[in-house]
Write a protein that holds these residues in place. Structure first.
Motif, short mmCIF file in Angstrom:
data_model
loop_
_atom_site.label_atom_id
_atom_site.label_comp_id
_atom_site.label_asym_id
_atom_site.label_seq_id
_atom_site.Cartn_x
_atom_site.Cartn_y
_atom_site.Cartn_z
N VAL A 4 2.59 -8.43 10.33
CA VAL A 4 1.44 -9.00 11.02
C VAL A 4 0.20 -8.10 10.91
CG1 VAL A 4 0.58 -9.73 13.28
CG2 VAL A 4 2.93 -10.22 12.64
N ASN A 5 0.37 -6.81 11.10
CA ASN A 5 -0.77 -5.88 11.08
C ASN A 5 -0.96 -5.21 9.73
OD1 ASN A 5 -1.56 -6.24 13.78
ND2 ASN A 5 0.16 -4.99 14.43
N ARG A 6 -0.47 -5.82 8.68
CA ARG A 6 -0.52 -5.21 7.35
C ARG A 6 -1.95 -4.94 6.90
NH1 ARG A 6 0.77 -10.54 6.38
NH2 ARG A 6 -0.82 -11.69 5.23
N ILE A 7 -2.06 -3.95 6.06
CA ILE A 7 -3.36 -3.69 5.46
C ILE A 7 -3.41 -4.38 4.10
CG2 ILE A 7 -3.63 -1.48 6.64
CD1 ILE A 7 -3.04 -0.11 3.97
N GLN A 8 -4.58 -4.69 3.67
CA GLN A 8 -4.78 -5.26 2.34
C GLN A 8 -4.78 -4.11 1.33
OE1 GLN A 8 -4.92 -8.65 1.89
NE2 GLN A 8 -4.49 -8.65 4.09
N LEU A 9 -4.36 -4.40 0.12
CA LEU A 9 -4.31 -3.35 -0.90
C LEU A 9 -5.66 -2.66 -1.06
CD1 LEU A 9 -2.10 -5.04 -3.63
CD2 LEU A 9 -1.47 -3.18 -2.08
N GLN A 10 -6.74 -3.42 -1.03
CA GLN A 10 -8.06 -2.84 -1.23
C GLN A 10 -8.50 -1.94 -0.06
OE1 GLN A 10 -7.30 -6.07 -1.21
NE2 GLN A 10 -8.77 -7.29 -0.09
N GLU A 11 -7.85 -2.05 1.09
CA GLU A 11 -8.15 -1.18 2.23
C GLU A 11 -7.58 0.22 2.06
OE1 GLU A 11 -8.16 -3.05 6.45
OE2 GLU A 11 -6.55 -4.04 5.32
N GLY A 12 -6.61 0.36 1.18
CA GLY A 12 -5.90 1.63 1.03
C GLY A 12 -6.80 2.80 0.72
N VAL A 13 -7.75 2.61 -0.19
CA VAL A 13 -8.65 3.71 -0.55
C VAL A 13 -9.51 4.10 0.64
CG1 VAL A 13 -10.59 4.42 -2.00
CG2 VAL A 13 -8.73 3.09 -2.98
N ALA A 14 -10.09 3.12 1.33
CA ALA A 14 -10.97 3.41 2.46
C ALA A 14 -10.22 4.11 3.59
CB ALA A 14 -11.62 2.13 2.97
N ILE A 15 -9.02 3.66 3.88
CA ILE A 15 -8.23 4.27 4.95
C ILE A 15 -7.84 5.71 4.58
CG2 ILE A 15 -6.02 4.16 6.17
CD1 ILE A 15 -6.31 1.09 6.02
N SER A 16 -7.40 5.89 3.35
CA SER A 16 -7.02 7.23 2.89
C SER A 16 -8.21 8.16 2.88
CB SER A 16 -6.42 7.15 1.48
OG SER A 16 -5.24 6.38 1.49
N CYS A 17 -9.33 7.68 2.40
CA CYS A 17 -10.55 8.48 2.35
C CYS A 17 -11.00 8.87 3.76
CB CYS A 17 -11.64 7.70 1.63
SG CYS A 17 -13.14 8.63 1.37
N ALA A 18 -10.96 7.92 4.68
CA ALA A 18 -11.37 8.20 6.06
C ALA A 18 -10.46 9.25 6.69
CB ALA A 18 -11.37 6.92 6.88
N LYS A 19 -9.16 9.14 6.46
CA LYS A 19 -8.22 10.11 7.01
C LYS A 19 -8.48 11.50 6.43
CE LYS A 19 -4.54 11.65 9.16
NZ LYS A 19 -4.41 11.71 10.60
N LEU A 20 -8.69 11.57 5.14
CA LEU A 20 -8.95 12.85 4.50
C LEU A 20 -10.26 13.46 5.01
CD1 LEU A 20 -8.12 15.03 2.55
CD2 LEU A 20 -9.05 13.63 0.68
#
Length: 104
Positions: free
Chosen positions: A48-64
């Motif tokens: 239900v709360n899955r992320i979209q593949l294209q969100e992966g870069v933004a989420i990873s970048c924000a965390k870093l």
């Protein structure tokens, strides 16, 4: 992230389990550039709360970027996995503040 640290997205690769590993090159004035790999497990791409593949870069970048604001480049693990908590934190940051992970 301080002015003396540079970060560059290099690309991603798939894991055998269906997740993704996002690779970033990080350099600071006192160190040679090094690679940081951030894995997003397959479990975060389903449900239900899955992320979209294209969100992966933004989420990873924000965390870093967040990790670079609270510590030095030398203190960040060279490889780590994001969690459901990381995802929830990212999604609760207002859109205009996503670049500054955790500051909203």
């Amino acid at each position: 992230m301080n002015d003396k640290t540079n970060m560059r997205y290099n690309g991603f690769r798939s894991t055998d389990e269906g997740g993704r590993i996002f690779e970033f090159s990080v350099s600071a004035t006192s160190t040679v550039a090094f690679l940081i790999c951030i894995e997003i497990p397959n479990a975060l791409f389903v449900g239900v709360n899955r992320i979209q593949l294209q969100e992966g870069v933004a989420i990873s970048c924000a965390k870093l970027k967040h990790l670079l604001t609270v510590g030095t480049a030398d203190e960040i693990p060279r490889s780590f996995s994001l969690t459901a908590f990381d995802l929830a934190q990212y999604r609760h940051v207002p859109a205009e503040s996503k670049r500054r992970w955790g500051h909203g």
